[in-house]
Design a protein around this motif. Structure first.
Motif, PDB file in Angstrom:
ATOM      1  N   MET A  81      -7.682  -2.621   3.639  1.00 24.42           N
ATOM      2  CA  MET A  81      -7.490  -2.012   5.126  1.00 24.42           C
ATOM      3  C   MET A  81      -5.900  -2.140   5.313  1.00 24.42           C
ATOM      4  N   SER A  82      -5.502  -3.269   4.862  1.00 23.16           N
ATOM      5  CA  SER A  82      -4.123  -3.647   5.326  1.00 23.16           C
ATOM      6  C   SER A  82      -3.218  -2.767   4.308  1.00 23.16           C
ATOM      7  N   GLY A  83      -3.660  -2.868   3.226  1.00 24.86           N
ATOM      8  CA  GLY A  83      -3.093  -2.041   2.305  1.00 24.86           C
ATOM      9  C   GLY A  83      -2.777  -0.547   2.450  1.00 24.86           C
ATOM     10  N   LEU A  84      -3.961  -0.033   2.959  1.00 22.58           N
ATOM     11  CA  LEU A  84      -4.038   1.307   3.406  1.00 22.58           C
ATOM     12  C   LEU A  84      -2.693   1.484   4.650  1.00 22.58           C
ATOM     13  N   TYR A  85      -2.882   0.743   5.701  1.00 20.27           N
ATOM     14  CA  TYR A  85      -2.230   0.687   6.849  1.00 20.27           C
ATOM     15  C   TYR A  85      -0.674   0.656   6.401  1.00 20.27           C
ATOM     16  N   ALA A  86      -0.553  -0.335   5.526  1.00 22.63           N
ATOM     17  CA  ALA A  86       0.700  -0.502   4.818  1.00 22.63           C
ATOM     18  C   ALA A  86       1.668   0.891   4.098  1.00 22.63           C
ATOM     19  N   ALA A  87       0.674   1.567   3.523  1.00 26.90           N
ATOM     20  CA  ALA A  87       1.043   2.713   2.683  1.00 26.90           C
ATOM     21  C   ALA A  87       1.241   3.666   3.575  1.00 26.90           C
ATOM     22  N   ALA A  88       0.322   3.767   4.927  1.00 20.94           N
ATOM     23  CA  ALA A  88       0.435   4.902   5.773  1.00 20.94           C
ATOM     24  C   ALA A  88       1.605   4.872   6.679  1.00 20.94           C
ATOM     25  N   SER A  89       1.888   3.558   7.067  1.00 16.37           N
ATOM     26  CA  SER A  89       2.944   3.368   7.824  1.00 16.37           C
ATOM     27  C   SER A  89       4.365   3.773   6.931  1.00 16.37           C
ATOM     28  N   ALA A  90       4.461   3.064   5.780  1.00 16.73           N
ATOM     29  CA  ALA A  90       5.751   3.790   4.857  1.00 16.73           C
ATOM     30  C   ALA A  90       5.740   4.941   4.742  1.00 16.73           C
ATOM     31  N   ALA A  91       4.644   5.729   4.646  1.00 18.22           N
ATOM     32  CA  ALA A  91       4.747   7.340   4.505  1.00 18.22           C
ATOM     33  C   ALA A  91       4.932   7.902   5.858  1.00 18.22           C
ATOM     34  N   ALA A  92       4.457   7.502   6.899  1.00 19.59           N
ATOM     35  CA  ALA A  92       4.842   8.047   8.276  1.00 19.59           C
ATOM     36  C   ALA A  92       6.244   8.035   8.488  1.00 19.59           C
ATOM     37  N   ASN A  93       6.951   6.986   7.829  1.00 22.44           N
ATOM     38  CA  ASN A  93       8.352   6.850   8.502  1.00 22.44           C
ATOM     39  C   ASN A  93       9.131   6.980   7.357  1.00 22.44           C
ATOM     40  N   ARG A  94       8.805   7.653   6.400  1.00 22.24           N
ATOM     41  CA  ARG A  94       9.519   8.344   5.103  1.00 22.24           C
ATOM     42  C   ARG A  94      10.366   7.623   4.246  1.00 22.24           C
ATOM     43  N   PHE A  95       9.712   6.093   4.405  1.00 23.00           N
ATOM     44  CA  PHE A  95      10.559   4.878   3.903  1.00 23.00           C
ATOM     45  C   PHE A  95      10.465   5.087   2.156  1.00 23.00           C
ATOM     46  N   PRO A  96       9.472   5.805   1.621  1.00 20.82           N
ATOM     47  CA  PRO A  96       9.481   5.866   0.305  1.00 20.82           C
ATOM     48  C   PRO A  96      10.660   6.889  -0.135  1.00 20.82           C
ATOM     49  N   GLU A  97      11.020   8.003   0.414  1.00 17.38           N
ATOM     50  CA  GLU A  97      12.101   8.912   0.125  1.00 17.38           C
ATOM     51  C   GLU A  97      13.650   8.331   0.592  1.00 17.38           C
ATOM     52  N   ARG A  98      13.259   7.453   1.926  1.00 15.76           N
ATOM     53  CA  ARG A  98      14.563   7.322   2.350  1.00 15.76           C
ATOM     54  C   ARG A  98      15.326   5.956   1.647  1.00 15.76           C
ATOM     55  N   LEU A  99      14.174   5.187   0.762  1.00 18.53           N
ATOM     56  CA  LEU A  99      14.762   4.178   0.314  1.00 18.53           C
ATOM     57  C   LEU A  99      15.179   4.319  -1.233  1.00 18.53           C
ATOM     58  N   LYS A 100      14.874   5.400  -1.967  1.00 18.19           N
ATOM     59  CA  LYS A 100      14.618   5.836  -3.311  1.00 18.19           C
ATOM     60  C   LYS A 100      16.513   5.884  -3.590  1.00 18.19           C
ATOM     61  N   GLY A 101      16.647   5.010  -4.389  1.00 12.58           N
ATOM     62  CA  GLY A 101      18.065   4.815  -5.244  1.00 12.58           C
ATOM     63  C   GLY A 101      18.880   4.134  -4.295  1.00 12.58           C
ATOM     64  N   LEU A 102      18.398   3.498  -3.276  1.00  9.93           N
ATOM     65  CA  LEU A 102      19.216   2.921  -2.403  1.00  9.93           C
ATOM     66  C   LEU A 102      20.349   1.866  -2.885  1.00  9.93           C
ATOM     67  N   PHE A 103      19.751   1.187  -3.886  1.00 15.34           N
ATOM     68  CA  PHE A 103      20.600   0.174  -4.477  1.00 15.34           C
ATOM     69  C   PHE A 103      20.894   0.552  -5.933  1.00 15.34           C
ATOM     70  N   ARG A 104      20.910   1.916  -6.241  1.00 16.40           N
ATOM     71  CA  ARG A 104      21.143   2.345  -7.485  1.00 16.40           C
ATOM     72  C   ARG A 104      22.788   2.857  -7.280  1.00 16.40           C
TER      73      ARG A 104
END
Length: 105
Positions: A81-104
């Motif tokens: 459940m913690s894993g699902l909560y973390a995935a939902a939180s990241a998705a809701a805050n659009r972090f995967p898209e926003r962080l993509k390529g940040l350090f490239r």
């Protein structure tokens, strides 16, 4: 505890969240919601004031009704459940898209 009839669905929902098929939004209950077809899902995290234990709650609603369950920090299902909560939180805050390529560079 995750009810037995929800176990496979919860894994599917986590995979759908991680792949971007399930879209989560911030909710008014300090959690996250996801809408798909006739269903609405909600997940939230809280800490019990009386015993200090972490709890993750989940609800599913449809026109036919609603059900919810809680998973406490000392239960075997808490990691899932913690894993699902973390995935939902990241998705809701659009972090995967926003962080993509940040350090490239």
């Amino acid at each position: 505890m995750i009810p037995e009839q929800f176990r496979e669905f919860m894994q599917d929902l986590k995979h759908a969240t991680e792949s971007g098929k399930a879209r989560w939004e911030t909710s008014l209950i300090n959690g996250y919601t996801c809408e798909k077809d006739e269903f609405s899902f909600g997940i939230w995290h809280q800490r019990h004031e009386h015993n200090g234990m972490d709890v993750i709650g989940f609800t599913v609603s449809a026109p036919s009704g609603r059900t919810r369950f809680l998973v406490e920090g000392n239960e075997a299902d808490f990691a899932n459940m913690s894993g699902l909560y973390a995935a939902a939180s990241a998705a809701a805050n659009r972090f995967p898209e926003r962080l993509k390529g940040l350090f490239r560079a």
